[in-house]
Motif scaffolding. Structure first.
Motif, PDB file in Angstrom:
ATOM      1  N   ILE A   1       4.663   5.432  14.003  1.00  0.00           N
ATOM      2  CA  ILE A   1       4.222   4.621  14.281  1.00  0.00           C
ATOM      3  C   ILE A   1       3.052   4.267  14.318  1.00  0.00           C
ATOM      4  O   ILE A   1       2.124   3.790  13.933  1.00  0.00           O
ATOM      5  CB  ILE A   1       4.845   3.530  15.036  1.00  0.00           C
ATOM      6  CG1 ILE A   1       6.886   2.584  14.534  1.00  0.00           C
ATOM      7  CG2 ILE A   1       4.345   1.738  14.874  1.00  0.00           C
ATOM      8  CD1 ILE A   1       7.116   2.419  15.022  1.00  0.00           C
ATOM      9  N   PRO A   2       2.195   5.034  14.785  1.00  0.00           N
ATOM     10  CA  PRO A   2       1.121   4.877  15.185  1.00  0.00           C
ATOM     11  C   PRO A   2       0.101   5.117  13.926  1.00  0.00           C
ATOM     12  O   PRO A   2      -0.633   4.608  13.824  1.00  0.00           O
ATOM     13  CB  PRO A   2       0.475   5.831  16.300  1.00  0.00           C
ATOM     14  CG  PRO A   2       2.027   6.073  17.526  1.00  0.00           C
ATOM     15  CD  PRO A   2       2.962   5.600  16.527  1.00  0.00           C
ATOM     16  N   ALA A   3       0.274   6.764  13.414  1.00  0.00           N
ATOM     17  CA  ALA A   3       0.468   6.869  12.542  1.00  0.00           C
ATOM     18  C   ALA A   3      -0.141   5.675  10.824  1.00  0.00           C
ATOM     19  O   ALA A   3      -1.340   4.934  10.495  1.00  0.00           O
ATOM     20  CB  ALA A   3       0.867   8.341  11.836  1.00  0.00           C
ATOM     21  N   LEU A   4       1.097   5.084  11.217  1.00  0.00           N
ATOM     22  CA  LEU A   4       1.473   3.764   9.897  1.00  0.00           C
ATOM     23  C   LEU A   4       0.173   2.126  10.494  1.00  0.00           C
ATOM     24  O   LEU A   4       0.388   1.957   9.266  1.00  0.00           O
ATOM     25  CB  LEU A   4       2.669   3.678   9.997  1.00  0.00           C
ATOM     26  CG  LEU A   4       3.318   4.317   9.045  1.00  0.00           C
ATOM     27  CD1 LEU A   4       5.164   4.125   9.109  1.00  0.00           C
ATOM     28  CD2 LEU A   4       3.142   4.380   7.797  1.00  0.00           C
ATOM     29  N   LYS A   5       0.528   2.419  11.535  1.00  0.00           N
ATOM     30  CA  LYS A   5      -0.319   0.765  12.112  1.00  0.00           C
ATOM     31  C   LYS A   5      -1.229   1.521  11.528  1.00  0.00           C
ATOM     32  O   LYS A   5      -2.718   0.361  11.464  1.00  0.00           O
ATOM     33  CB  LYS A   5       0.121   1.168  13.137  1.00  0.00           C
ATOM     34  CG  LYS A   5      -0.937   0.121  14.454  1.00  0.00           C
ATOM     35  CD  LYS A   5      -0.093  -0.336  15.815  1.00  0.00           C
ATOM     36  CE  LYS A   5       1.103  -0.753  16.013  1.00  0.00           C
ATOM     37  NZ  LYS A   5       1.530  -1.088  17.768  1.00  0.00           N
ATOM     38  N   TYR A   6      -2.527   2.344  11.891  1.00  0.00           N
ATOM     39  CA  TYR A   6      -3.757   2.641  11.685  1.00  0.00           C
ATOM     40  C   TYR A   6      -3.810   3.396  10.462  1.00  0.00           C
ATOM     41  O   TYR A   6      -5.408   4.153  10.888  1.00  0.00           O
ATOM     42  CB  TYR A   6      -4.337   3.572  12.729  1.00  0.00           C
ATOM     43  CG  TYR A   6      -3.906   2.335  14.503  1.00  0.00           C
ATOM     44  CD1 TYR A   6      -4.333   1.559  14.469  1.00  0.00           C
ATOM     45  CD2 TYR A   6      -3.177   3.152  15.433  1.00  0.00           C
ATOM     46  CE1 TYR A   6      -4.358   0.688  15.770  1.00  0.00           C
ATOM     47  CE2 TYR A   6      -3.226   2.126  16.968  1.00  0.00           C
ATOM     48  CZ  TYR A   6      -3.491   0.719  16.432  1.00  0.00           C
ATOM     49  OH  TYR A   6      -3.362   0.490  17.797  1.00  0.00           O
TER      50      TYR A   6
ATOM     51  N   TYR B   1       8.750  -2.218  10.362  1.00  0.00           N
ATOM     52  CA  TYR B   1       8.686  -0.911   9.173  1.00  0.00           C
ATOM     53  C   TYR B   1       9.716  -0.226   8.743  1.00  0.00           C
ATOM     54  O   TYR B   1       9.366   0.739   7.864  1.00  0.00           O
ATOM     55  CB  TYR B   1       7.262   0.767   9.618  1.00  0.00           C
ATOM     56  CG  TYR B   1       6.369  -0.047  10.878  1.00  0.00           C
ATOM     57  CD1 TYR B   1       5.655   0.139  10.143  1.00  0.00           C
ATOM     58  CD2 TYR B   1       6.332  -0.122  12.203  1.00  0.00           C
ATOM     59  CE1 TYR B   1       4.364  -0.516  11.041  1.00  0.00           C
ATOM     60  CE2 TYR B   1       5.321  -0.484  12.507  1.00  0.00           C
ATOM     61  CZ  TYR B   1       4.840  -0.770  12.323  1.00  0.00           C
ATOM     62  OH  TYR B   1       3.022  -0.767  12.512  1.00  0.00           O
ATOM     63  N   ASN B   2      10.933  -1.053   8.670  1.00  0.00           N
ATOM     64  CA  ASN B   2      11.956  -0.500   7.838  1.00  0.00           C
ATOM     65  C   ASN B   2      12.031   0.966   7.769  1.00  0.00           C
ATOM     66  O   ASN B   2      12.646   1.228   7.098  1.00  0.00           O
ATOM     67  CB  ASN B   2      11.826  -0.932   6.452  1.00  0.00           C
ATOM     68  CG  ASN B   2      11.324  -2.276   5.962  1.00  0.00           C
ATOM     69  OD1 ASN B   2      12.260  -3.213   6.374  1.00  0.00           O
ATOM     70  ND2 ASN B   2      10.456  -3.049   5.522  1.00  0.00           N
ATOM     71  N   LEU B   3      11.933   1.846   8.770  1.00  0.00           N
ATOM     72  CA  LEU B   3      12.647   2.752   9.366  1.00  0.00           C
ATOM     73  C   LEU B   3      13.314   3.161   9.969  1.00  0.00           C
ATOM     74  O   LEU B   3      13.894   2.274  10.466  1.00  0.00           O
ATOM     75  CB  LEU B   3      11.075   3.986  10.260  1.00  0.00           C
ATOM     76  CG  LEU B   3       9.738   4.010   9.034  1.00  0.00           C
ATOM     77  CD1 LEU B   3       8.381   4.545  10.278  1.00  0.00           C
ATOM     78  CD2 LEU B   3      10.311   5.551   8.529  1.00  0.00           C
ATOM     79  N   VAL B   4      14.087   4.444   9.186  1.00  0.00           N
ATOM     80  CA  VAL B   4      15.438   4.644  10.023  1.00  0.00           C
ATOM     81  C   VAL B   4      15.045   6.204  10.476  1.00  0.00           C
ATOM     82  O   VAL B   4      14.680   7.207   9.640  1.00  0.00           O
ATOM     83  CB  VAL B   4      16.893   4.727   9.980  1.00  0.00           C
ATOM     84  CG1 VAL B   4      17.711   5.260  10.102  1.00  0.00           C
ATOM     85  CG2 VAL B   4      17.110   3.086   8.865  1.00  0.00           C
ATOM     86  N   ILE B   5      15.171   6.797  11.584  1.00  0.00           N
ATOM     87  CA  ILE B   5      15.040   8.318  11.770  1.00  0.00           C
ATOM     88  C   ILE B   5      15.866   9.139  13.181  1.00  0.00           C
ATOM     89  O   ILE B   5      16.722   8.418  13.527  1.00  0.00           O
ATOM     90  CB  ILE B   5      13.430   8.376  13.308  1.00  0.00           C
ATOM     91  CG1 ILE B   5      12.221   7.398  12.543  1.00  0.00           C
ATOM     92  CG2 ILE B   5      13.509   9.782  13.082  1.00  0.00           C
ATOM     93  CD1 ILE B   5      12.244   8.048  11.267  1.00  0.00           C
TER      94      ILE B   5
ATOM     95  N   GLN C   1       0.593  -1.221  -0.336  1.00  0.00           N
ATOM     96  CA  GLN C   1       0.176   0.216   0.146  1.00  0.00           C
ATOM     97  C   GLN C   1       0.104   1.263   0.314  1.00  0.00           C
ATOM     98  O   GLN C   1       0.897   2.209   1.387  1.00  0.00           O
ATOM     99  CB  GLN C   1      -0.827  -0.364   1.441  1.00  0.00           C
ATOM    100  CG  GLN C   1      -2.006  -1.671   0.954  1.00  0.00           C
ATOM    101  CD  GLN C   1      -3.008  -0.843   2.700  1.00  0.00           C
ATOM    102  OE1 GLN C   1      -2.244  -1.302   4.009  1.00  0.00           O
ATOM    103  NE2 GLN C   1      -4.306  -1.697   2.646  1.00  0.00           N
ATOM    104  N   ASN C   2       1.665   1.035  -0.804  1.00  0.00           N
ATOM    105  CA  ASN C   2       3.083   2.265  -0.933  1.00  0.00           C
ATOM    106  C   ASN C   2       2.654   3.972  -1.046  1.00  0.00           C
ATOM    107  O   ASN C   2       2.634   4.906  -0.202  1.00  0.00           O
ATOM    108  CB  ASN C   2       3.864   1.973  -2.222  1.00  0.00           C
ATOM    109  CG  ASN C   2       4.773   2.548  -2.212  1.00  0.00           C
ATOM    110  OD1 ASN C   2       5.574   2.178  -1.094  1.00  0.00           O
ATOM    111  ND2 ASN C   2       5.666   3.610  -2.897  1.00  0.00           N
ATOM    112  N   VAL C   3       1.496   4.131  -1.552  1.00  0.00           N
ATOM    113  CA  VAL C   3       0.807   5.206  -1.952  1.00  0.00           C
ATOM    114  C   VAL C   3       0.207   5.917  -0.684  1.00  0.00           C
ATOM    115  O   VAL C   3       0.117   6.819  -0.277  1.00  0.00           O
ATOM    116  CB  VAL C   3       0.274   5.967  -3.315  1.00  0.00           C
ATOM    117  CG1 VAL C   3      -0.367   6.766  -2.894  1.00  0.00           C
ATOM    118  CG2 VAL C   3       0.544   5.475  -4.894  1.00  0.00           C
ATOM    119  N   THR C   4      -0.365   4.394  -0.369  1.00  0.00           N
ATOM    120  CA  THR C   4      -0.901   5.423   1.364  1.00  0.00           C
ATOM    121  C   THR C   4      -0.462   5.715   2.061  1.00  0.00           C
ATOM    122  O   THR C   4      -0.468   6.439   2.592  1.00  0.00           O
ATOM    123  CB  THR C   4      -2.652   4.291   1.442  1.00  0.00           C
ATOM    124  OG1 THR C   4      -3.144   4.083   0.405  1.00  0.00           O
ATOM    125  CG2 THR C   4      -2.787   4.658   2.366  1.00  0.00           C
ATOM    126  N   SER C   5       0.805   4.573   2.672  1.00  0.00           N
ATOM    127  CA  SER C   5       1.294   4.762   2.965  1.00  0.00           C
ATOM    128  C   SER C   5       2.581   5.641   3.335  1.00  0.00           C
ATOM    129  O   SER C   5       2.792   6.437   4.341  1.00  0.00           O
ATOM    130  CB  SER C   5       2.426   3.241   2.892  1.00  0.00           C
ATOM    131  OG  SER C   5       3.759   3.475   4.287  1.00  0.00           O
TER     132      SER C   5
END
Length: 392
Positions: A386-391, A358-362, A36-40
């Motif tokens: 993460i909460p924004a991506l999770k929901y 989430y393959n995230l680096v901050i 869901q790349n675009v939405t994400s």
């Protein structure tokens, strides 16, 4: 200690979009595709812009850099200009490398793009220790530390000190009496005293024991100083040279500075300076389990162990309940010990935060040393992104 190579100017972005590959791919695998790349991306864009807005409003205090990397792609990079010359006028600015209000040294090194990492240095020291053990079968984390410190007086009346292992140092359970949970300018703070001493290793070794090694977590930068010296003994190279050969050059990090102590060692507890984009490379290396463009820089086993909650439910005075690995913090993990988030944290607001799911680096660089801001960037990944991506 290179300070002039590969100076790359990174533009400031006001909205989120893909701008470049960070440069690391996990072996022969393709980067993970988000179904869901675009939405994400839209969700991530909104929350990152919101965080950027709050930083510009001053809610997070003095922030210098904010970067977001996902699937090894640089998605957002914000730079913030702070007038530190004006800010520090009311403070003592003696020209000394450990005066944190001296603008020659902090937060940037002598008007370069190299930002102080403070205790993020400890996590990088851990990486370098892992590489040393990967390449030398004669040593492991169960080795006693004191027999390795040749040239120092290690004939201690308290024999508990002889039982400190490398793993005890890595997990800050040395048993040494140590106070590092007061203000850094407190003259009773052991970090202050360490950085004011002429021989750092002698200072650490002089500390009495207050418990059995391996039994209790006490935040202790002195233990990381010992780890740096042990790396030199194992490899035959001072840690800055070891880092350049085994970590920095393979990752394309050509511009860095590392403080030298009065006794000719390297400050492995807080003295490293890197550009934010190079710190992000360290994050991508770990996200890919130690692999960089098909080459294993540090073993997958070391990465996994270092970032696992070997210690759980510890509560340092200045931080909420968390886990701890080998010089890495694990602020969120499951009951069965699965790591959800791990981070390298440094004084003033230096954070390298990684969320494997989430393959995230901050990356955050800041310099909140004199006033406490309304919000902490340490909570950004856990509480906002993460909460924004999770929901979504």
């Amino acid at each position: 200690m290179r300070t002039t190579i590969n100076k790359i100017k990174t533009p400031t972005f006001s909205i989120l979009f893909i701008v470049a590959l960070i440069g690391c791919k996990s072996g022969n695998k393709e980067p993970i595709k988000d179904t869901q790349n675009v939405t994400s991306l839209n969700v991530l864009s909104e929350v990152v812009d919101s965080i950027n807005s709050d930083i510009n409003n001053g809610d997070y205090g003095l922030i210098n850099r904010f970067m977001v990397i996902r699937n090894d792609e640089l998605l957002a990079d914000f730079k913030y200009n702070q007038d530190y010359e004006s800010i520090v006028k009311k403070y003592d600015t003696t020209n000394h490398q450990y005066n944190f209000n001296n603008t020659d040294w902090h937060p940037y090194y002598k008007e370069s793009e190299l930002h102080t990492l403070q205790s993020v240095t400890k996590s990088i020291t851990s990486i370098l220790f892992g590489i040393a053990l990967d390449l030398n079968d004669d040593y492991n984390v169960s080795n006693k530390a004191m027999p390795l410190l040749s040239g120092y007086n290690t004939d201690f009346p308290d024999k508990r000190k002889q039982n400190i292992t490398i793993e005890d140092l890595l997990t800050m359970r040395s048993g040494l009496q140590w106070n590092e949970e007061t203000d850094h300018n407190d003259t009773t703070n052991d970090c202050f005293r360490l950085e004011s001493s002429d021989n750092w290793i002698d200072y650490v070794l002089s500390k009495p024991m207050d418990t059995i090694p391996g039994t209790r977590f006490v935040y202790n930068g002195g233990g990381t100083v010992l780890l740096g010296k042990i790396i030199r003994i194992i490899t035959g190279k001072r840690i800055d040279h070891w880092a350049e050969e085994k970590l920095f050059e393979p990752l394309g990090i050509g511009d860095y500075y590392w403080k030298e102590t009065p006794d000719g060692e390297i400050d492995t507890e807080g003295g490293l300076y890197l550009k934010a984009e190079d710190l992000a490379k360290i994050g991508s290396l770990f996200l890919n389990k130690g692999n960089w463009n098909g080459k294993q820089i540090v073993s997958k086993r070391w990465v996994t162990t270092s970032t696992s909650p070997l210690l759980k439910d510890i509560k340092p005075q200045w931080r909420s309940v968390t886990g701890y690995g080998y010089q890495w913090w694990i602020p969120e993990y499951s009951e069965n010990g699965k790591t959800n988030i791990y981070s390298a944290n440094g004084y003033g607001g230096q954070y390298l935060m990684i969320a494997p799911e989430y393959n995230l680096v901050i990356v955050f660089n800041g310099w909140n040393i004199n006033d406490e801001p309304e919000k902490s960037t340490y909570r950004v990944l856990q509480d906002r992104i993460i909460p924004a991506l999770k929901y979504k």
